[in-house]
Design a protein around this motif. Structure first.
Motif, short mmCIF file in Angstrom:
data_model
loop_
_atom_site.label_atom_id
_atom_site.label_comp_id
_atom_site.label_asym_id
_atom_site.label_seq_id
_atom_site.Cartn_x
_atom_site.Cartn_y
_atom_site.Cartn_z
N ALA A 60 0.87 -1.17 0.00
CA ALA A 60 0.00 0.00 0.00
C ALA A 60 0.91 1.22 0.00
CB ALA A 60 -0.92 0.02 1.21
N ALA A 61 0.54 2.24 -0.74
CA ALA A 61 1.38 3.44 -0.85
C ALA A 61 1.31 4.26 0.43
CB ALA A 61 0.91 4.29 -2.03
N TRP A 62 2.45 4.87 0.80
CA TRP A 62 2.55 5.73 1.96
C TRP A 62 2.80 7.17 1.54
CZ3 TRP A 62 2.55 4.44 7.33
CH2 TRP A 62 2.34 3.07 7.59
N PHE A 63 2.30 8.11 2.35
CA PHE A 63 2.46 9.54 2.07
C PHE A 63 3.01 10.24 3.30
CE2 PHE A 63 -0.90 7.78 -0.51
CZ PHE A 63 -0.58 8.23 -1.78
N GLN A 64 4.05 11.05 3.07
CA GLN A 64 4.73 11.74 4.15
C GLN A 64 4.42 13.23 4.11
OE1 GLN A 64 7.83 13.84 3.54
NE2 GLN A 64 7.68 14.48 5.68
N GLY A 65 4.07 13.76 5.28
CA GLY A 65 3.81 15.18 5.39
C GLY A 65 4.43 15.74 6.66
N GLY A 66 4.42 17.05 6.80
CA GLY A 66 5.02 17.68 7.97
C GLY A 66 6.53 17.62 7.92
N GLY A 67 7.16 17.56 9.10
CA GLY A 67 8.61 17.52 9.16
C GLY A 67 9.17 16.13 9.00
N GLY A 68 10.49 16.05 8.92
CA GLY A 68 11.14 14.76 8.83
C GLY A 68 11.06 14.14 7.45
N THR A 69 11.32 12.84 7.39
CA THR A 69 11.33 12.10 6.12
C THR A 69 10.65 10.76 6.32
OG1 THR A 69 13.48 11.10 6.65
CG2 THR A 69 13.51 13.17 5.41
N LEU A 70 10.37 10.07 5.20
CA LEU A 70 9.81 8.72 5.24
C LEU A 70 10.26 7.99 3.98
CD1 LEU A 70 7.92 6.75 6.80
CD2 LEU A 70 6.08 7.51 5.27
N ASP A 71 11.18 7.04 4.13
CA ASP A 71 11.73 6.33 2.97
C ASP A 71 12.20 4.94 3.39
OD1 ASP A 71 11.82 8.42 0.76
OD2 ASP A 71 12.92 9.46 2.36
N PRO A 72 12.01 3.94 2.50
CA PRO A 72 12.59 2.62 2.77
C PRO A 72 14.11 2.69 2.67
CG PRO A 72 10.88 2.53 1.06
CD PRO A 72 11.22 3.96 1.26
N THR A 73 14.77 1.91 3.48
CA THR A 73 16.23 1.89 3.46
C THR A 73 16.71 0.68 2.65
OG1 THR A 73 16.27 0.68 5.54
CG2 THR A 73 16.42 3.06 5.67
N GLY A 74 16.55 0.78 1.33
CA GLY A 74 16.97 -0.29 0.45
C GLY A 74 15.96 -1.42 0.39
N ALA A 139 -13.40 10.90 0.70
CA ALA A 139 -12.68 10.93 -0.58
C ALA A 139 -11.92 12.23 -0.77
CB ALA A 139 -13.66 10.71 -1.72
N ALA A 140 -12.49 13.34 -0.32
CA ALA A 140 -11.89 14.65 -0.55
C ALA A 140 -10.56 14.83 0.17
CB ALA A 140 -12.85 15.75 -0.14
N THR A 141 -10.29 14.01 1.20
CA THR A 141 -9.05 14.16 1.96
C THR A 141 -7.97 13.18 1.52
OG1 THR A 141 -9.64 12.59 3.71
CG2 THR A 141 -10.40 14.88 3.96
N ARG A 142 -8.28 12.28 0.60
CA ARG A 142 -7.29 11.30 0.17
C ARG A 142 -6.12 11.99 -0.51
NH1 ARG A 142 -7.69 5.20 -1.01
NH2 ARG A 142 -9.19 4.57 0.56
N LEU A 143 -4.92 11.60 -0.09
CA LEU A 143 -3.71 12.17 -0.67
C LEU A 143 -3.34 11.44 -1.96
CD1 LEU A 143 -1.69 12.33 2.65
CD2 LEU A 143 -2.62 14.31 1.42
N ALA A 144 -2.85 12.19 -2.95
CA ALA A 144 -2.32 11.61 -4.17
C ALA A 144 -0.83 11.86 -4.29
CB ALA A 144 -3.05 12.18 -5.39
N ALA A 145 -0.29 12.70 -3.40
CA ALA A 145 1.13 13.01 -3.34
C ALA A 145 1.47 13.30 -1.89
CB ALA A 145 1.46 14.21 -4.22
N ASN A 146 2.75 13.40 -1.58
CA ASN A 146 3.16 13.62 -0.21
C ASN A 146 2.50 14.86 0.38
OD1 ASN A 146 4.79 11.39 0.22
ND2 ASN A 146 6.64 12.40 -0.54
N GLY A 147 2.14 14.75 1.65
CA GLY A 147 1.47 15.83 2.37
C GLY A 147 0.76 15.26 3.57
N ALA A 148 0.12 16.12 4.33
CA ALA A 148 -0.66 15.69 5.48
C ALA A 148 -2.14 15.76 5.13
CB ALA A 148 -0.36 16.58 6.69
N PRO A 149 -2.94 14.80 5.56
CA PRO A 149 -4.37 14.83 5.24
C PRO A 149 -5.05 16.07 5.83
CG PRO A 149 -3.72 12.70 6.11
CD PRO A 149 -2.58 13.62 6.35
N GLY A 150 -6.01 16.62 5.10
CA GLY A 150 -6.75 17.77 5.58
C GLY A 150 -7.92 17.37 6.47
N SER A 151 -8.63 18.34 6.96
CA SER A 151 -9.81 18.09 7.79
C SER A 151 -10.94 17.53 6.95
CB SER A 151 -10.24 19.38 8.48
OG SER A 151 -9.26 19.83 9.39
#
Length: 308
Positions: A60-74, A139-151
């Protein structure tokens, strides 16, 4: 009917009933073997039990928002999420928007498992900065790119937790329910407290120690929802397990999202290495499926037994 025959027939019906009593499906089982966390992309979001790219994971795809990072390590993971001075937002959708998990029948259950290792756990605090949720996202809050979900009009459940070597908040392992409108995890006022499972002052989390979190949601015979939330690993809670349970009589039954929000490194840890994310759905057929054995057949068996 010979006595042996009716007994065999009855046993066959019983075995059929047991084998068809529940159908378990693993929707997501990801260890990041392929070294990516972005597929399948929107609008698919989840492989939903089918290894479409033949990498041995159900992704399942993951989306990163806010500070920091989110990435697989190899290849082979883990999925490493770093946390800075601000909040990090990590969100995944374990079904497409049109195909959420719905607990329609008594006994239907959803089980979400997250296995992780925190790095550089803070020295101690009194916050509830360690947060996660299992919800249905509008549906309106679903992310299609990195970011934080809205209200939006979320429905579902969360854990507001304290993270430190010693649990310092007065409700350090607190189960909550979304109030139906507002932020996903950034606003504590959008969540109604249901129950707390661990006392303040209990043993908390250690750096470089693996933990497994499990939330199980099961529809009961009263059309309520039995919720069990458990953290295990290390000496958390003083015995290696922290648990809180609650029966919601006015519940949500539909889910498609798992979200994490460590609010700061000073309130949680500098990094979270996720080695497994799994989502399992167990469905129980309607009682009418017993008809395959046949009420008439069962009646005939009863008559045959009386004649022996």
């Amino acid at each position: 009917m010979h006595v042996t025959n009716w007994r065999l027939a009855a046993a066959g019906c019983l075995l059929f009933g047991l084998s068809s009593a529940a159908n378990a499906a693993i929707l997501v089982n990801d260890r990041w073997v392929d070294g990516t966390d972005s597929d399948p992309a929107s609008p698919i979001y989840s492989e939903m039990g089918v290894d479409a790219d033949s990498d041995t994971d159900l992704e399942a795809a993951w989306f990163q928002g806010g500070g920091g990072t989110l990435d697989p390590t190899g290849g082979g993971g883990p999925l490493a999420g770093s946390v800075s001075t601000g909040s990090s937002s990590w969100t995944t959708y374990f079904t497409p928007e049109a195909s959420p998990v719905t607990l329609a029948n008594t006994g239907d259950s959803l089980r979400v498992t997250w296995t992780f290792t925190p790095r550089t756990v803070n020295a101690g605090n009194t916050s509830q900065d360690f947060r996660l949720a299992v919800v249905d996202s509008p549906a309106a809050t679903r992310l299609a790119a990195n970011g934080a979900p809205g209200s939006g009009t979320y429905s579902g459940y969360s854990m507001f937790m304290n993270m430190g070597p010693t649990l310092g908040n007065s409700n350090p392992f607190q189960l909550r329910e979304h109030d139906g409108n507002g932020a996903l995890l950034s606003g504590s006022g959008d969540w109604l407290a249901l129950a707390n499972g661990v006392a303040t002052g209990a043993t908390g989390y250690g750096s470089d120690t693996q933990y497994t979190y499990v939330m199980t949601l099961t529809r009961n015979a009263s059309s309520g929802l039995d919720i069990v939330s458990t953290m295990s690993g290390g000496n958390v809670g003083g015995a290696g397990t922290a648990t809180v349970g609650f029966t919601d009589t006015t519940p949500s039954f539909t889910f498609d999202t798992f979200a994490l929000r460590p609010s700061s490194a000073s309130g949680t840890a500098a990094q979270f290495d996720t080695s497994l994310f799994r989502v399992e759905f167990t469905s129980v057929p309607e009682p009418a499926t017993l008809g395959l054995c046949g009420l008439a057949t069962l009646a005939a068996l009863a008559v045959a037994r009386r004649r022996q």
